[in-house]
Design a protein around this motif. Sequence first.
Motif, PDB file in Angstrom:
ATOM      1  N   UNK A  66      33.066  40.031  62.456  1.00  0.00           N
ATOM      2  CA  UNK A  66      33.945  39.991  61.285  1.00  0.00           C
ATOM      3  C   UNK A  66      33.138  39.923  59.988  1.00  0.00           C
ATOM      4  N   UNK A  67      32.043  39.176  60.018  1.00  0.00           N
ATOM      5  CA  UNK A  67      31.193  39.084  58.833  1.00  0.00           C
ATOM      6  C   UNK A  67      29.731  39.165  59.247  1.00  0.00           C
ATOM      7  N   UNK A  68      28.995  40.125  58.663  1.00  0.00           N
ATOM      8  CA  UNK A  68      27.563  40.266  58.938  1.00  0.00           C
ATOM      9  C   UNK A  68      26.821  39.336  57.975  1.00  0.00           C
ATOM     10  N   UNK A  69      26.076  38.400  58.491  1.00  0.00           N
ATOM     11  CA  UNK A  69      25.438  37.372  57.652  1.00  0.00           C
ATOM     12  C   UNK A  69      24.366  37.948  56.735  1.00  0.00           C
ATOM     13  N   UNK A  70      23.496  38.790  57.258  1.00  0.00           N
ATOM     14  CA  UNK A  70      22.434  39.399  56.450  1.00  0.00           C
ATOM     15  C   UNK A  70      22.552  40.927  56.548  1.00  0.00           C
ATOM     16  N   UNK A 367      35.569  51.942  55.758  1.00  0.00           N
ATOM     17  CA  UNK A 367      36.272  50.684  55.447  1.00  0.00           C
ATOM     18  C   UNK A 367      36.024  49.633  56.533  1.00  0.00           C
ATOM     19  N   UNK A 368      35.890  50.064  57.780  1.00  0.00           N
ATOM     20  CA  UNK A 368      35.595  49.113  58.857  1.00  0.00           C
ATOM     21  C   UNK A 368      34.212  48.478  58.654  1.00  0.00           C
ATOM     22  N   UNK A 369      33.246  49.287  58.197  1.00  0.00           N
ATOM     23  CA  UNK A 369      31.895  48.769  57.944  1.00  0.00           C
ATOM     24  C   UNK A 369      31.895  47.811  56.753  1.00  0.00           C
ATOM     25  N   UNK A 370      32.586  48.214  55.685  1.00  0.00           N
ATOM     26  CA  UNK A 370      32.629  47.388  54.473  1.00  0.00           C
ATOM     27  C   UNK A 370      33.352  46.063  54.716  1.00  0.00           C
ATOM     28  N   UNK A 375      32.158  40.946  53.557  1.00  0.00           N
ATOM     29  CA  UNK A 375      32.875  39.711  53.885  1.00  0.00           C
ATOM     30  C   UNK A 375      34.375  39.776  53.550  1.00  0.00           C
ATOM     31  N   UNK A 376      34.967  40.902  53.911  1.00  0.00           N
ATOM     32  CA  UNK A 376      36.424  41.047  53.788  1.00  0.00           C
ATOM     33  C   UNK A 376      36.953  41.127  52.378  1.00  0.00           C
ATOM     34  N   UNK A 377      36.109  41.552  51.432  1.00  0.00           N
ATOM     35  CA  UNK A 377      36.570  41.659  50.033  1.00  0.00           C
ATOM     36  C   UNK A 377      35.895  42.839  49.332  1.00  0.00           C
ATOM     37  N   UNK A 378      36.666  43.872  49.039  1.00  0.00           N
ATOM     38  CA  UNK A 378      36.179  45.020  48.264  1.00  0.00           C
ATOM     39  C   UNK A 378      37.380  45.798  47.746  1.00  0.00           C
ATOM     40  N   UNK A 379      37.131  46.686  46.797  1.00  0.00           N
ATOM     41  CA  UNK A 379      38.191  47.592  46.334  1.00  0.00           C
ATOM     42  C   UNK A 379      37.614  49.000  46.290  1.00  0.00           C
ATOM     43  N   UNK A 380      38.486  49.987  46.261  1.00  0.00           N
ATOM     44  CA  UNK A 380      38.023  51.377  46.263  1.00  0.00           C
ATOM     45  C   UNK A 380      38.954  52.259  45.451  1.00  0.00           C
ATOM     46  N   UNK A 381      38.358  53.144  44.658  1.00  0.00           N
ATOM     47  CA  UNK A 381      39.111  54.190  43.959  1.00  0.00           C
ATOM     48  C   UNK A 381      38.865  55.474  44.730  1.00  0.00           C
ATOM     49  N   UNK A 382      39.943  56.158  45.105  1.00  0.00           N
ATOM     50  CA  UNK A 382      39.843  57.356  45.952  1.00  0.00           C
ATOM     51  C   UNK A 382      40.275  58.589  45.163  1.00  0.00           C
ATOM     52  N   UNK A 383      39.425  59.600  45.175  1.00  0.00           N
ATOM     53  CA  UNK A 383      39.707  60.847  44.448  1.00  0.00           C
ATOM     54  C   UNK A 383      40.124  61.918  45.458  1.00  0.00           C
ATOM     55  N   UNK A 384      41.361  62.380  45.327  1.00  0.00           N
ATOM     56  CA  UNK A 384      41.950  63.303  46.314  1.00  0.00           C
ATOM     57  C   UNK A 384      41.827  64.760  45.892  1.00  0.00           C
ATOM     58  N   UNK A 438      42.596  51.305  46.923  1.00  0.00           N
ATOM     59  CA  UNK A 438      42.636  50.504  48.140  1.00  0.00           C
ATOM     60  C   UNK A 438      41.886  49.201  47.867  1.00  0.00           C
ATOM     61  N   UNK A 439      42.481  48.081  48.265  1.00  0.00           N
ATOM     62  CA  UNK A 439      41.820  46.800  48.028  1.00  0.00           C
ATOM     63  C   UNK A 439      41.917  45.923  49.264  1.00  0.00           C
ATOM     64  N   UNK A 440      40.815  45.221  49.561  1.00  0.00           N
ATOM     65  CA  UNK A 440      40.828  44.257  50.655  1.00  0.00           C
ATOM     66  C   UNK A 440      40.490  42.876  50.106  1.00  0.00           C
ATOM     67  N   UNK A 441      41.345  41.909  50.436  1.00  0.00           N
ATOM     68  CA  UNK A 441      41.098  40.509  50.078  1.00  0.00           C
ATOM     69  C   UNK A 441      41.397  39.672  51.301  1.00  0.00           C
ATOM     70  N   UNK A 442      40.478  38.799  51.623  1.00  0.00           N
ATOM     71  CA  UNK A 442      40.653  37.945  52.807  1.00  0.00           C
ATOM     72  C   UNK A 442      40.988  38.775  54.056  1.00  0.00           C
TER      73      UNK A 442
END
Length: 449
Positions: A66-70, A367-370, A375-384, A438-442
């Motif tokens: 779930x969270x990669x430490x390093x 998104x699965x890697x990020x 640590x389960x928190x990022x946002x993304x702007x997607x250009x279609x 797209x945004x991920x929080x917690x």
Amino acid sequence: KDFHLPLAVPEVPSSPRHEFPADWSIKTRLLFMSSQPFTWAEHLKAQEEAQGFTQHCRATETNLPQSVQEPKLSTELRCAFQQSLVYWLHPSLPWLQLFPRIGADRKLAGKASPWSQDEALQQVLMSDWSVSFTSLYNLLKAKLCPYFYVCTYQFTVLFRAAGLAGSDVLTAVISPTTRGLREAMRNEGIEFSLPLLEESRTRKQKNSEMNLEMEAADGLEVGNTTEDGQEPAPSDDDDDDESFSWLEEMGVQDKVKKPDAISIKLRKEKHEVQMDHKPESLALVKGTNTFTLLNFLINCKSLVAVAGAQAGLPPTLLSPVAFRGGTMQTLKARSINAKARVHLAYEDIFSLEIIGPVMPHSLHALTMLLRSAQRGAFSAVLYTHEPTAVFNTDLHCASSAFNQETICKDLPACGLHTKTLDQLSQCPTLGKSSIRFLEMKDYAYTWKS
């Protein structure tokens, strides 16, 4: 490097979920942002790059914690990142950008194209392209390829294997189409439907029926106009002679000039031409008709431009997996460290930019890697790539006896991660739009389309 990021974050209408809906549009650029650095995505070692390519070719499934430490020290993460950037392309002409093709004449102008005036060379290119296209279709039919795109200078075709996007049969969606293309397909015996046009007609008919009922209930005189006061579109099923039978009943048939067959035909054609090049012109081909479509496209003269910067250049084939004649390519990735003004202070903000034809599986894999690395928190702007946004329409392709488990039984061999396959198997829910933010929080997603 200092730059001002937009302070106004778009409103996100969706409620937090553990998965975002499948987005079948092709993205030209992704910009991920996070408070955690993306240094793990920089300067991959030769061994990590090679391992990433091998994992892609062998369809190795990487399941990170779930969270990669390093993150920077995680070889597993860095190899999986390289794996997620791989896609396959045909034709491969390194000096030409072969996606997008619609509206690309200006970008391709002035580039060397020795085939444009050489018919023999054009025939060789098309023959090679036909072999690659057929190879992809055969892989798709065998469920060894989940989907692929055919990008021409006028329209895009998305072929999907049975079991994807909630369909129990192999499907192909074409957008945008023109009356000429649809006519040529009909003449070739290809059965297809125009789902968005039919849906619009059904909705108008229901609205019209509701209005008639309301007017009748109020004791009002019922007119022959639709809700917006416009004349209703002529029905193709109406018999033209019967439409004027009321003139005979009144005995004035000779005094009123009756529209001739040509006028009626032109009127019908006007309604059909009005939707050309629009999302409503999307055509859906199902089952065995997709094979007829394959042969039609291989022999279709208008598939390749005869003039301009794209003259003689075969359409671009994009695939998540290897195919005959396909060339392995990677999306371009670069990380940027910047400062953003928040209130009266500057805060560090880290971003990761991905450029290239980003297909649905790549977006999900990244998104699965990020999720793990940030640590389960990022946002993304997607250009279609806008002409492909309409591929998110739910086409209601499943029959009443649709059994997801039976249909998807062989799909795990198609080369995608199990979770990505699960996402792409769901019925599309975005309609004619695509995910822009797209945004991920917690570890939960929200998005805006």
